[in-house]
Motif scaffolding. Structure first.
Motif, PDB file in Angstrom:
ATOM      1  N   ARG A 103     115.546  19.656 124.983  1.00 14.31           N
ATOM      2  CA  ARG A 103     115.734  19.894 126.422  1.00 14.31           C
ATOM      3  C   ARG A 103     116.388  21.243 126.688  1.00 14.31           C
ATOM      4  O   ARG A 103     115.921  22.030 127.517  1.00 14.31           O
ATOM      5  CB  ARG A 103     116.573  18.788 127.064  1.00 14.31           C
ATOM      6  N   SER A 150     115.885  19.969 134.449  1.00 15.99           N
ATOM      7  CA  SER A 150     117.058  19.108 134.325  1.00 15.99           C
ATOM      8  C   SER A 150     116.737  17.687 134.787  1.00 15.99           C
ATOM      9  O   SER A 150     115.715  17.440 135.446  1.00 15.99           O
ATOM     10  CB  SER A 150     118.198  19.661 135.177  1.00 15.99           C
ATOM     11  N   GLU A 151     117.618  16.761 134.461  1.00 15.22           N
ATOM     12  CA  GLU A 151     117.439  15.385 134.916  1.00 15.22           C
ATOM     13  C   GLU A 151     117.442  15.321 136.440  1.00 15.22           C
ATOM     14  O   GLU A 151     116.725  14.511 137.037  1.00 15.22           O
ATOM     15  CB  GLU A 151     118.536  14.500 134.333  1.00 15.22           C
ATOM     16  N   GLU A 152     118.242  16.176 137.069  1.00 19.27           N
ATOM     17  CA  GLU A 152     118.284  16.210 138.534  1.00 19.27           C
ATOM     18  C   GLU A 152     116.937  16.664 139.104  1.00 19.27           C
ATOM     19  O   GLU A 152     116.436  16.081 140.076  1.00 19.27           O
ATOM     20  CB  GLU A 152     119.396  17.146 139.002  1.00 19.27           C
ATOM     21  N   GLU A 156     114.034  16.440 137.615  1.00 23.49           N
ATOM     22  CA  GLU A 156     113.033  15.407 137.334  1.00 23.49           C
ATOM     23  C   GLU A 156     113.162  14.228 138.278  1.00 23.49           C
ATOM     24  O   GLU A 156     112.189  13.510 138.523  1.00 23.49           O
ATOM     25  CB  GLU A 156     113.154  14.958 135.882  1.00 23.49           C
TER      26      GLU A 156
END
Length: 316
Positions: A48, A55-57, A59
């Motif tokens: 990653r 980022s997870e945000e 996504e």
């Protein structure tokens, strides 16, 4: 999105560190889109940070597909990615969403947009024999062997490119036919009703290189070294694609005491700049670009970008 007629796909391409992911996210928000990864390294779950994956945000803000779905021990070919991408494109269209392909891996984009020539399955015993011999004798010796068996492919390949040399040897050994002949066969193209709209981010070289240098420093600050350490502790084959991702060999060299950290970061950034140069050259010569942005992504570019989107009917 319309359910009849040509089915649109937005392609956002560009070299590393050009801002593709940010632009794809903005497009997904504006156009009810699904972002589909077209980067050969961002497909690996272990990478990653070092690949600057969304980022997870990000996504969570809009659907992202084919990011981090494979383990570093796996190999993802262009053909495998193409099949995965076509499935996600179909799923997005069925859900009434705009598929947004995002990435800079030229072979992947070309495989999808133009199709792949058929290549044969290689028996495991032949593949193992070729790879083991390459490990013993080295790529230069294998290139000489390839020159005897398949001079056309040998003339195309660098004598140190062990992966492609082995692939060519496997094909000619298994089939008695040059890989070049297989590649000249009619490609298996995408569904005829797919309509690709390609946007390319092509920043000036000095702007791009400055961004690459800064990004590697940021990656280290964000934990790239720990990410590579966890990968290194798995003792995977260094020839695997994930083990050769930009920055991974250099940070592994630091972990093994073969480089200082500044030397590793400098070397990784240098290789990234060279890779970005090749990406730029490829994009300008190998695919049809419908809309070019000669800058790194910023919000100020969205006016012209979304004008292109509206003109081509890509909004909901």
């Amino acid at each position: 999105m319309p359910t009849t007629g040509p089915r649109p796909i937005l392609v956002i391409a560009g070299p590393t560190a050009s801002g593709k992911s940010a632009l794809a996210l903005r497009a997904a928000q504006e156009c009810n889109g699904t972002v589909i990864n077209a980067d050969s390294m961002q497909i690996y779950a272990d990478l990653r940070i070092i690949t600057a994956r969304p980022s997870e945000e990000d996504e969570a803000t809009a659907p992202h597909r084919l990011y981090g779905i494979l383990d570093a021990a796996e190999v993802c070919s262009a053909a495998r990615w193409r099949d995965l991408a076509l499935t996600e494109i179909e799923t997005a269209h069925e859900a009434g969403r705009l598929p947004i392909l995002c990435g800079g891996t030229g072979l992947y984009l070309k495989a999808l947009i133009e199709g792949l020539s058929p290549t044969p399955d290689i028996p495991d015993d032949i593949r193992s024999a070729v790879r083991e011999r390459c490990d013993r004798e080295g790529p230069v010796a294998m290139h000489a062997l390839l020159a005897e068996q398949d001079p056309e492919m040998a003339s195309r390949l660098n004598p140190t490119d062990s992966q492609r040399i082995c692939r060519a040897l496997e094909v000619v050994t298994a089939t008695g036919r040059s890989l070049a002949d297989w590649q000249n066969d009619a490609p298996d193209g995408p569904p005829a009703d797919l309509h690709f709209h390609t946007v390319a981010l092509l920043p000036p070289r000095d702007v791009l290189y400055e961004g690459i240098n800064k990004r590697f420093d940021q990656m280290v600050e964000l934990g790239a070294l720990d990410e590579v350490r966890r990968l290194d502790e798995r003792h995977l084959d260094p020839k695997l694609p994930a083990m050769k991702a930009l920055g991974v060999p250099e940070l592994r060299a630091f972990l093994h005491g073969e480089m200082t950290l500044p030397e590793a970061v400098t070397s990784a950034a240098t290789k990234s700049r060279r890779y970005a140069k090749r990406q730029n050259t490829w994009l300008k010569s190998q695919i049809i670009i419908n809309f070019s942005i000669n800058a790194k992504f910023s919000e100020s570019l969205t006016t012209s970008f979304f004008a292109f989107i509206r003109e081509n009917g890509l909004t909901s």
